[in-house]
Design a protein around this motif. Structure first.
Motif, PDB file in Angstrom:
ATOM      1  N   PHE A   1     -16.602 -12.789   2.865  1.00 33.59           N
ATOM      2  CA  PHE A   1     -17.076 -13.764   2.333  1.00 33.59           C
ATOM      3  C   PHE A   1     -16.575 -15.320   2.757  1.00 33.59           C
ATOM      4  N   LYS A   2     -16.441 -15.408   4.078  1.00 35.46           N
ATOM      5  CA  LYS A   2     -16.161 -16.603   4.631  1.00 35.46           C
ATOM      6  C   LYS A   2     -14.700 -16.903   4.599  1.00 35.46           C
ATOM      7  N   ASP A   3     -13.834 -15.833   4.386  1.00 32.00           N
ATOM      8  CA  ASP A   3     -12.224 -15.959   4.345  1.00 32.00           C
ATOM      9  C   ASP A   3     -12.039 -16.283   2.748  1.00 32.00           C
ATOM     10  N   LYS A   4     -12.794 -16.222   1.907  1.00 29.85           N
ATOM     11  CA  LYS A   4     -12.674 -16.576   0.216  1.00 29.85           C
ATOM     12  C   LYS A   4     -12.052 -15.316  -0.345  1.00 29.85           C
ATOM     13  N   ALA A   5     -12.317 -14.113   0.310  1.00 25.05           N
ATOM     14  CA  ALA A   5     -11.819 -12.795  -0.445  1.00 25.05           C
ATOM     15  C   ALA A   5     -11.092 -12.000   0.695  1.00 25.05           C
ATOM     16  N   THR A   6     -10.295 -11.089   0.022  1.00 23.13           N
ATOM     17  CA  THR A   6      -9.515 -10.155   0.841  1.00 23.13           C
ATOM     18  C   THR A   6      -9.619  -9.009   0.217  1.00 23.13           C
ATOM     19  N   LEU A   7      -9.761  -7.768   1.189  1.00 24.22           N
ATOM     20  CA  LEU A   7      -9.880  -6.637   0.373  1.00 24.22           C
ATOM     21  C   LEU A   7      -8.862  -5.555   1.231  1.00 24.22           C
ATOM     22  N   VAL A   8      -7.742  -5.209   0.426  1.00 18.32           N
ATOM     23  CA  VAL A   8      -6.548  -4.526   1.183  1.00 18.32           C
ATOM     24  C   VAL A   8      -6.516  -3.046   0.734  1.00 18.32           C
ATOM     25  N   LEU A   9      -6.261  -2.147   1.618  1.00 22.93           N
ATOM     26  CA  LEU A   9      -6.112  -0.640   1.477  1.00 22.93           C
ATOM     27  C   LEU A   9      -4.863  -0.188   1.661  1.00 22.93           C
ATOM     28  N   ASN A  10      -3.770  -0.102   0.619  1.00 28.38           N
ATOM     29  CA  ASN A  10      -2.303  -0.078   0.941  1.00 28.38           C
ATOM     30  C   ASN A  10      -1.773   1.496   0.587  1.00 28.38           C
ATOM     31  N   VAL A  11      -0.987   2.213   1.423  1.00 25.84           N
ATOM     32  CA  VAL A  11      -0.230   3.510   1.162  1.00 25.84           C
ATOM     33  C   VAL A  11       1.087   3.206   1.158  1.00 25.84           C
ATOM     34  N   ARG A  12       1.949   3.490  -0.266  1.00 28.63           N
ATOM     35  CA  ARG A  12       3.176   3.195  -0.106  1.00 28.63           C
ATOM     36  C   ARG A  12       3.950   4.604   0.058  1.00 28.63           C
ATOM     37  N   ASP A  13       4.815   4.756   0.365  1.00 26.32           N
ATOM     38  CA  ASP A  13       5.536   5.986   0.848  1.00 26.32           C
ATOM     39  C   ASP A  13       4.532   7.047   1.551  1.00 26.32           C
ATOM     40  N   LEU A  14       4.282   6.837   2.740  1.00 22.39           N
ATOM     41  CA  LEU A  14       3.032   7.472   3.417  1.00 22.39           C
ATOM     42  C   LEU A  14       3.532   9.057   3.323  1.00 22.39           C
ATOM     43  N   PHE A  15       4.754   9.399   3.725  1.00 21.80           N
ATOM     44  CA  PHE A  15       5.100  10.645   3.691  1.00 21.80           C
ATOM     45  C   PHE A  15       5.853  11.161   2.768  1.00 21.80           C
ATOM     46  N   ASN A  16       5.691  10.648   1.478  1.00 21.60           N
ATOM     47  CA  ASN A  16       6.457  10.976   0.237  1.00 21.60           C
ATOM     48  C   ASN A  16       7.748  11.367   0.402  1.00 21.60           C
ATOM     49  N   SER A  17       8.777  10.582   1.274  1.00 25.90           N
ATOM     50  CA  SER A  17       9.986  10.790   1.525  1.00 25.90           C
ATOM     51  C   SER A  17      10.838  10.154   1.112  1.00 25.90           C
ATOM     52  N   ARG A  18      10.466   8.988   0.220  1.00 26.46           N
ATOM     53  CA  ARG A  18      11.315   8.254  -0.443  1.00 26.46           C
ATOM     54  C   ARG A  18      12.064   8.708  -1.801  1.00 26.46           C
ATOM     55  N   LYS A  19      13.343   9.464  -1.267  1.00 27.00           N
ATOM     56  CA  LYS A  19      14.154  10.395  -2.316  1.00 27.00           C
ATOM     57  C   LYS A  19      15.607  10.169  -2.004  1.00 27.00           C
ATOM     58  N   ARG A  20      16.287   9.844  -2.940  1.00 18.43           N
ATOM     59  CA  ARG A  20      17.829   9.651  -2.897  1.00 18.43           C
ATOM     60  C   ARG A  20      18.508  11.268  -2.911  1.00 18.43           C
ATOM     61  N   GLU A  21      18.914  11.421  -1.880  1.00 20.77           N
ATOM     62  CA  GLU A  21      19.558  12.984  -1.789  1.00 20.77           C
ATOM     63  C   GLU A  21      21.086  12.691  -2.009  1.00 20.77           C
ATOM     64  N   SER A  22      21.938  13.569  -2.556  1.00 21.70           N
ATOM     65  CA  SER A  22      23.385  13.234  -2.574  1.00 21.70           C
ATOM     66  C   SER A  22      24.029  14.605  -2.818  1.00 21.70           C
ATOM     67  N   ILE A  23      25.376  14.519  -2.567  1.00 22.67           N
ATOM     68  CA  ILE A  23      26.466  15.518  -2.908  1.00 22.67           C
ATOM     69  C   ILE A  23      27.286  15.068  -3.464  1.00 22.67           C
ATOM     70  N   THR A  24      27.972  15.147  -4.580  1.00 25.54           N
ATOM     71  CA  THR A  24      28.917  14.563  -5.236  1.00 25.54           C
ATOM     72  C   THR A  24      30.011  15.597  -5.598  1.00 25.54           C
TER      73      THR A  24
END
Length: 816
Positions: A738-761
């Motif tokens: 619409f003549k730059d009055k609007a913006t459409l955004v498709l967003n994928v966060r954590d594409l590989f589903n890899s945002r994990k905290r892994e630890s050894i205590t």
């Protein structure tokens, strides 16, 4: 048109500079300041055009962050005019310049006819360098569209947000988060949850302050993150509306509406968000007997089903009393309703991995919370030449109620409830006095008062109150601060010297037992910030600051969490504050299309606060059998030294490709002897880690914007174990409509589903014997896909105003 004018001006300036190297005409310096007529705010990057009436040669310059300019020229007669996009060009006529001249204060008025050409949302994320901070404009960062403040911070160089939402700066989690320069109800009782409920579209920029001047709170050994919210600056009615849908289920509606005249500025931000946030964790324990042989195993699998409804609104009114002073009042309201179900399946095995017991524990937490904040600001710019007085008053209250029935193997085990009330009051006075053309003095006072009441009650399956577990506290933390600082610029050298005193009064009362803890102390916090401009686009900075980390109320509250019967958190009333001395050496340059920032830093801390884990044997099933449970609690360790370096860079090889990258490497030495002289199982840790971030934006055919963000964090060791590496990728596509009055955004966060905290205590008993090893993984939020639509009215999206370059040496901005 004015972009072309600026380009011609720059070319002419270069040509003139080359020609005048042989000129013998006397040199003069033209100075002054450019302000916006109504608000008296300085206009940065306003362009001054000087045309020699005899030779028609053109020279010029631009204003700095305070609207000031200083232009060198040969003596002669010049036609002078000032230009700024969205404002009427102002002609000052012809001036016969034979000696240095100060044009004084020049006021520019907005141009209604060209106002539609102003870009409201920046075309790119930019970086501005100041003497004591870096400013990251959120701009058109598509990967945060439809997101929240945590997503914004996680995209800022030097900053990381882990799987649980904890924010760290250069690998250090003790960072102070401010909203518009002040503590805020926006951060509420639980800062992590609050950041997730603050929409990204409400944020204009983030200030990363690694070497804070005396003007800022001393809290936060890593530094300060200051989130600046959007506020309308354009005359008339304007605003935007946005909506977001996503999977897992997400629905967001929001917008901002602003109306401004010569006397008032009415601004607002409203938003509603519904979100489901599935998550999970796994904890695998290997237990040992006193001889070091395996005695058994315990596996805990947890699944989090979260559902959150959040409404927040901000409305404010700024009234201009006269040309130099204004009063601003605002009211913030947030209502949050959550329904979180945590399912914890615990399997207990003997040494031969034979199943001994299996417990399915389900906590159904229903939470209702309301946050309110009233703010009043008075600003007086006096004569408009830099002298300034600001007074801030702020009152906030938060109320939160939780009901959490817990079942085990289908039977009601306990009924938990908690009521938490918080009240905050703030008074802040700041005064700035310019001294001459290049120096200024500042002084101020701040009173930050917080009262927290928390009442946790546990009842058994019959509704009988368990007084030995129930807990109620009153927590009070009053901080009174006084500061002064002096800054000066001598040719290319700038310095800012400050001293801050903070008087702290902390009281904790355990209402069930009438136990009382009182800590009162006064500390001094010196700051030093130095800067030197090697060239127009090249500078170095050096900063020193002493900082403090005070324990929060939940860190000193001794009651235990109840989500898991075998893995609990317990506060420590004996915690002391930690102190840090921080040094930072920075270098910034611009080489054609390449911007580079580099820093070397060193921090030494004493009495550091670190969460540690230990094992206790308890009869949790009331059957006479003791089983080991994990208890996490914060302790004061002797100290830590941390040093490292970081690089940040921006490279724009073409108009269609924009690349930014950052790299941070740090090494730390932790002295794990406790302050009371007892030996921690692992006496000393010498380790290093690093993280890197790459962000690319590419313009595809049909003006589709493609943005990719990659982040990698290396493994890291601590006093009790190791944390594994982490990799994450975000992907976004954007199209203006619409003549730059609007913006459409498709967003994928954590594409590989890899945002994990892994630890050894590694877990030890009081004699230093290893009795358990915990292998754990935690994922707060699984991969999310969202679609965001934004529509702007009277906020067309052209290009941002011309800039001298993204790296500015700060000029006469002494930490402002």
């Amino acid at each position: 048109m004015k972009n072309i004018t600026l380009l011609i001006l720059l070319i002419s300036c270069t040509t003139f500079a080359q020609r005048t190297t042989k000129s013998t005409s006397p040199k003069i310096t033209l100075t002054g300041i450019v302000l916006e007529k109504n608000s008296k705010q300085p206009l940065e990057y306003a362009t001054l055009v000087l045309t020699n009436t005899k030779t028609q040669q053109v020279i010029g310059g631009v204003t700095n962050t305070k609207g000031k300019f200083s232009i060198d020229a040969s003596s002669g007669t010049y036609a002078i005019k000032i230009e700024f996009i969205g404002f009427k060009t102002k002609s000052l006529g012809n001036h016969d310049l034979t000696n240095d001249k100060n044009l004084g204060t020049i006021l520019l008025s907005e141009d209604a006819e060209t106002l539609d050409e102003v870009e409201i949302i920046a075309e790119k994320s930019t970086v501005e360098i100041r003497l004591d901070k870096k400013i990251y404009n959120v701009g058109k960062d598509m990967t945060v569209k439809g997101g929240n403040a945590s997503d914004v911070l996680d995209n800022v160089p030097s900053v990381n947000v882990d799987a649980e939402g904890a924010v760290s700066l250069r690998g250090n989690e003790n960072v102070r988060i401010l909203i518009d320069g002040k503590p805020s109800a926006l951060v509420g009782l639980n800062g992590t949850d609050a950041l997730r409920n603050l929409p990204a579209d409400a944020i204009e920029k983030v200030e990363v302050i690694t070497s804070p001047s005396a003007r800022y709170d001393a809290e936060g050994s890593a530094g300060i993150l200051n989130i600046i919210l959007r506020k309308g600056k354009i005359t008339g009615l304007n605003g935007s509306l946005n909506t977001t849908i996503g999977y897992p289920e997400q629905l967001g509606l929001g917008g901002n509406i602003n109306y401004r005249t010569k006397k008032i500025n009415l601004f607002s931000n409203l938003g509603y968000n519904f979100r489901k946030g599935p998550g999970n964790s796994q904890s695998y324990f290997t237990n040992f007997d006193s001889n070091g042989s395996i005695s058994g195993f315990r596996n805990e699998d947890r699944v989090f089903d979260r559902e959150n409804n959040n409404f927040n609104g901000l409305i404010g009114l700024e009234y201009y009393l006269n040309e130099n002073s204004s009063v601003t009042g605002s009211f913030f309201y947030r209502k949050n309703k959550g329904n979180d179900i945590a399912t914890n399946i615990t399997d207990i095995f003997d040494a031969n991995k034979n199943l001994q017991n299996s417990i399915t524990r389900i906590e159904n937490e229903n939470e209702d919370g309301v946050d309110k904040q009233y703010s009043l600001n008075y600003t007086n710019n006096f004569d408009g030449k830099g002298q300034k007085l600001t007074v801030d008053l702020q009152y906030g209250n938060s109320n939160e109620k939780e009901d959490s029935p817990i079942t085990e193997n289908g039977n009601l085990r306990e009924l938990n409830s908690q009521v938490t009330k918080s009240k905050t009051r703030l008074l802040q006075i700041d005064y700035v006095l310019p001294i001459g053309e290049s120096s200024q003095f500042e002084a101020g006072h701040k009173a930050d008062l917080q009262d927290v009441f928390s009442d946790f009650q546990q009842r058994d399956e019959n509704g009988v109150l368990q007084t030995d577990i129930s807990n109620a506290i009153n927590f009070k933390q009053y901080i009174y601060a006084f500061y002064s600082q002096y800054g000066n610029k001598i040719n290319k050298f700038s310095y800012l010297l400050g001293l801050r005193a903070e008087i702290t009064d902390v009281d904790l009362t355990l209402l069930n037992t009438n136990e009382f803890s009182d800590k009162n102390y006064t500390e001094w916090f010196p700051t030093v910030n130095l800067g030197y401009e090697l060239k127009d686009n090249e500078n170095i900075t050096l900063g020193y600051a002493r900082r403090i980390r005070r324990p929060r109320s939940w860190f000193i509250n001794p009651f235990e969490s109840r989500s898991s019967a075998t893995n609990v958190f317990r506060g420590n009333p004996d915690l002391n504050p930690a102190y840090t001395s921080s040094f930072d050496l920075g270098y910034n340059t611009r080489i054609r299309k390449f911007d580079l920032g580099a820093s070397l830093y060193y921090q030494h801390s004493t009495d550091i606060i670190q969460i540690t884990s230990s094992i206790e044997n308890r009869d949790i099933n009331n059957d006479g059998n003791l089983i080991p449970i994990t208890v996490r609690t914060p302790l004061n360790l002797n100290g830590e030294s941390r040093y490292g370096f970081e690089f940040t860079s921006n490279y724009n090889p073409s108009k269609k490709i924009r690349l930014t990258a950052s790299f941070n490497y740090f090494k730390f030495n932790t002295d794990a002897f406790q302050g009371d002289g007892t030996i921690f199982p692992l006496a000393e840790v010498n380790e290093s880690s690093w993280f890197a971030r790459l962000n690319s934006r590419v313009t595809l055919p049909w003006k589709v914007q493609w943005q990719t963000r990659l982040m990698y964090r290396g493994p890291q060791e601590n006093a009790q174990g190791t944390r594994d590496k982490l990799f994450m990728a975000d992907l976004s596509f954007s199209k203006d409509l619409f003549k730059d009055k609007a913006t459409l955004v498709l967003n994928v966060r954590d594409l590989f589903n890899s945002r994990k905290r892994e630890s050894i205590t590694n877990l030890y008993d009081s004699d230093g014997n290893l009795i358990s090893i915990l292998d754990g993984a935690f994922q707060w939020r699984e991969r999310q896909i969202s679609l965001n639509f934004t529509y702007r009215f009277n906020q067309n999206k052209k290009r941002e105003r011309p800039q001298r370059g993204e790296f500015d040496g700060g000029g006469e901005d002494f930490g402002g």
